[in-house]
Design an enzyme around this catalytic site. Structure first.
Site, short mmCIF file in Angstrom:
data_model
loop_
_atom_site.label_atom_id
_atom_site.label_comp_id
_atom_site.label_asym_id
_atom_site.label_seq_id
_atom_site.Cartn_x
_atom_site.Cartn_y
_atom_site.Cartn_z
N LYS A 26 -3.24 8.20 3.06
CA LYS A 26 -4.42 7.98 3.91
C LYS A 26 -4.18 8.52 5.32
CE LYS A 26 -7.31 6.03 1.02
NZ LYS A 26 -8.37 6.87 0.43
N TYR A 37 0.83 -1.22 0.00
CA TYR A 37 0.00 0.00 0.00
C TYR A 37 0.86 1.27 0.00
CZ TYR A 37 -4.60 2.20 0.66
OH TYR A 37 -5.77 2.92 0.50
N1 LIG Z 1 -11.33 -0.49 -2.73
C1 LIG Z 1 -10.88 -0.57 -1.48
O1 LIG Z 1 -10.46 -1.65 -1.00
C2 LIG Z 1 -10.90 0.64 -0.59
C3 LIG Z 1 -10.80 0.46 0.80
C4 LIG Z 1 -10.82 1.60 1.61
C5 LIG Z 1 -10.94 2.85 1.03
N2 LIG Z 1 -11.04 2.98 -0.32
C6 LIG Z 1 -11.16 4.33 -0.88
O2 LIG Z 1 -12.41 4.47 -1.51
C7 LIG Z 1 -12.32 5.56 -2.43
C8 LIG Z 1 -12.96 5.13 -3.75
O3 LIG Z 1 -12.15 4.14 -4.36
P1 LIG Z 1 -12.69 2.78 -4.97
O4 LIG Z 1 -11.92 1.71 -4.32
O5 LIG Z 1 -14.17 2.74 -4.96
O6 LIG Z 1 -12.11 2.82 -6.47
P2 LIG Z 1 -12.64 3.55 -7.79
O7 LIG Z 1 -11.57 3.34 -8.81
O8 LIG Z 1 -13.99 3.11 -8.14
O9 LIG Z 1 -12.69 5.08 -7.38
C9 LIG Z 1 -11.58 5.93 -7.39
C10 LIG Z 1 -12.06 7.21 -8.04
O10 LIG Z 1 -11.05 8.22 -7.98
C11 LIG Z 1 -11.22 8.98 -9.15
N3 LIG Z 1 -10.06 9.82 -9.43
C12 LIG Z 1 -8.77 9.41 -9.59
N4 LIG Z 1 -8.00 10.48 -9.91
C13 LIG Z 1 -8.83 11.57 -9.93
C14 LIG Z 1 -8.65 12.95 -10.21
N5 LIG Z 1 -7.45 13.45 -10.54
N6 LIG Z 1 -9.72 13.77 -10.12
C15 LIG Z 1 -10.94 13.29 -9.79
N7 LIG Z 1 -11.19 11.99 -9.53
C16 LIG Z 1 -10.14 11.14 -9.62
C17 LIG Z 1 -11.48 7.96 -10.23
O11 LIG Z 1 -12.06 8.53 -11.38
C18 LIG Z 1 -12.42 7.02 -9.51
O12 LIG Z 1 -13.76 7.39 -9.74
C19 LIG Z 1 -10.84 5.91 -2.52
O13 LIG Z 1 -10.57 7.00 -1.66
C20 LIG Z 1 -10.18 4.66 -1.97
O14 LIG Z 1 -8.88 4.88 -1.46
C21 LIG Z 1 -11.02 1.90 -1.14
#
Ligand SMILES: NC(=O)c1ccc[n+]([C@@H]2O[C@H](COP(=O)([O-])OP(=O)(O)OC[C@H]3O[C@@H](n4cnc5c(N)ncnc54)[C@H](O)[C@@H]3O)[C@@H](O)[C@H]2O)c1
Length: 268
Positions: free
Chosen positions: A161, A154
């Site tokens: 984060k 990570y």
């Molecule tokens: N998937 C997991 O295991 C997990 C766990 C905990 C937290 N998260 C967090 O959840 C959130 C959503 O992620 P996800 O896992 O649903 O993946 P995802 O890929 O569906 O979402 C990530 C989003 O970030 C956007 N993004 C990236 N660069 C960008 C920019 N320059 N401007 C605007 N938007 C931008 C992408 O277009 C996408 O929609 C993130 O903050 C991620 O770190 C994810």
């Protein structure tokens, strides 16, 4: 209908496997009106997801968090359409490949800074841009991954984060007097587009999580995260701010994986 009368901006919907897609779906089910954001080439995917959310798909506004002008245009567009806003979901993260899964110590500073800018500073930028449209009672929610420990691969996303968690506390401090809340959900691993494409070793982590969380964990189901997000966006959480709610099957609470010690936690 926990979100009846609420007008929410939901960022981060890419596909139906995005965590934000589940939040958007649940928010609509609870009576909210929503708008989405997307950026550049991702827009067609977001628009397709928008059509899967409702017969009259929510509008998709442009927001690339690395472009200052997008923030001012976003605020103007929301002001023109709605005037005011009730809540915002920040679901945005990105790190270059050499900052996520590469050699942590050798990561170029530009890659670490990019991860920080898109994944942590943007939470502050979005809050700053939209706070003038939020009424007292407004709520900002972000998505976190527990940064209290070092995870395999990570790397600089973990550092981003940690920053996000700190930003959340400062937002709570500075927006609280205006009646606006800021909270994070520290989610367990979800098989989203970002996790699948950007995070080597994700399947290993998700598998271990499912076994070690006391409640178990399904990395294909973001609905529990969506439910918690709706709660934090609703008036039911009116006295909660600066908080990190763990929606992870209880994984964060244990020093050793559940069931590893004999007779541990058994009622018999
Ligand atoms: N998937 C997991 O295991 C997990 C766990 C905990 C937290 N998260 C967090 O959840 C959130 C959503 O992620 P996800 O896992 O649903 O993946 P995802 O890929 O569906 O979402 C990530 C989003 O970030 C956007 N993004 C990236 N660069 C960008 C920019 N320059 N401007 C605007 N938007 C931008 C992408 O277009 C996408 O929609 C993130 O903050 C991620 O770190 C994810």
């Amino acid at each position: 209908m926990m979100l009846q009368g609420k007008r929410l901006l939901i960022t981060g919907v890419l596909t139906r496997n995005s965590i934000a897609f589940s939040v958007a779906k649940e928010a609509l089910r609870h009576g909210a009106e929503i708008m989405l954001t997307s950026h550049g080439r991702a827009r067609s995917l977001t628009e397709r997801s928008a059509r899967q959310l409702a017969d009259v798909p929510p509008a998709v506004l442009e927001l690339d968090v690395t472009r200052a002008q997008d923030f001012s245009q976003l605020r103007t567009q929301i002001e023109d359409r709605w005037g005011e806003l009730s809540g915002v979901l920040h679901a945005i993260a990105y790190a270059p490949a050499d900052a996520l899964g590469g050699d942590f110590i050798a990561t170029p500073v530009a890659s670490a800074v990019e991860a920080f800018t898109i994944s942590a500073f943007s939470y502050n930028a979005l809050a700053g841009c939209l706070a003038p449209l939020l009424k007292p009672g407004g709520s900002i929610v972000g998505l976190d991954f527990d940064s209290s420990r070092a995870w395999p691969a990570y790397n600089w996303m973990g550092v981003a984060k940690a920053s996000l968690e700190s930003v959340n506390r400062y937002l709570a401090r500075d927006l609280g007097p205006r009646g606006i809340r800021a909270n994070l959900i520290a989610a367990g691993p979800i098989r989203s587009p970002a996790a699948r494409s950007g995070f080597r070793g994700f399947d290993l982590l998700a598998g271990a999580w499912a076994e070690s969380a006391p409640l178990g964990w399904d990395a294909a189901n973001a609905q529990p995260i969506a439910g918690a997000a709706c709660f934090l966006l609703s008036d039911w959480s009116s006295a909660i701010t600066g908080e990190i709610v763990h929606v992870d099957g209880g994984h964060h609470a244990l020093a050793l994986p559940a069931g590893q010690l004999p007779s541990q936690g058994r009622a018999d």
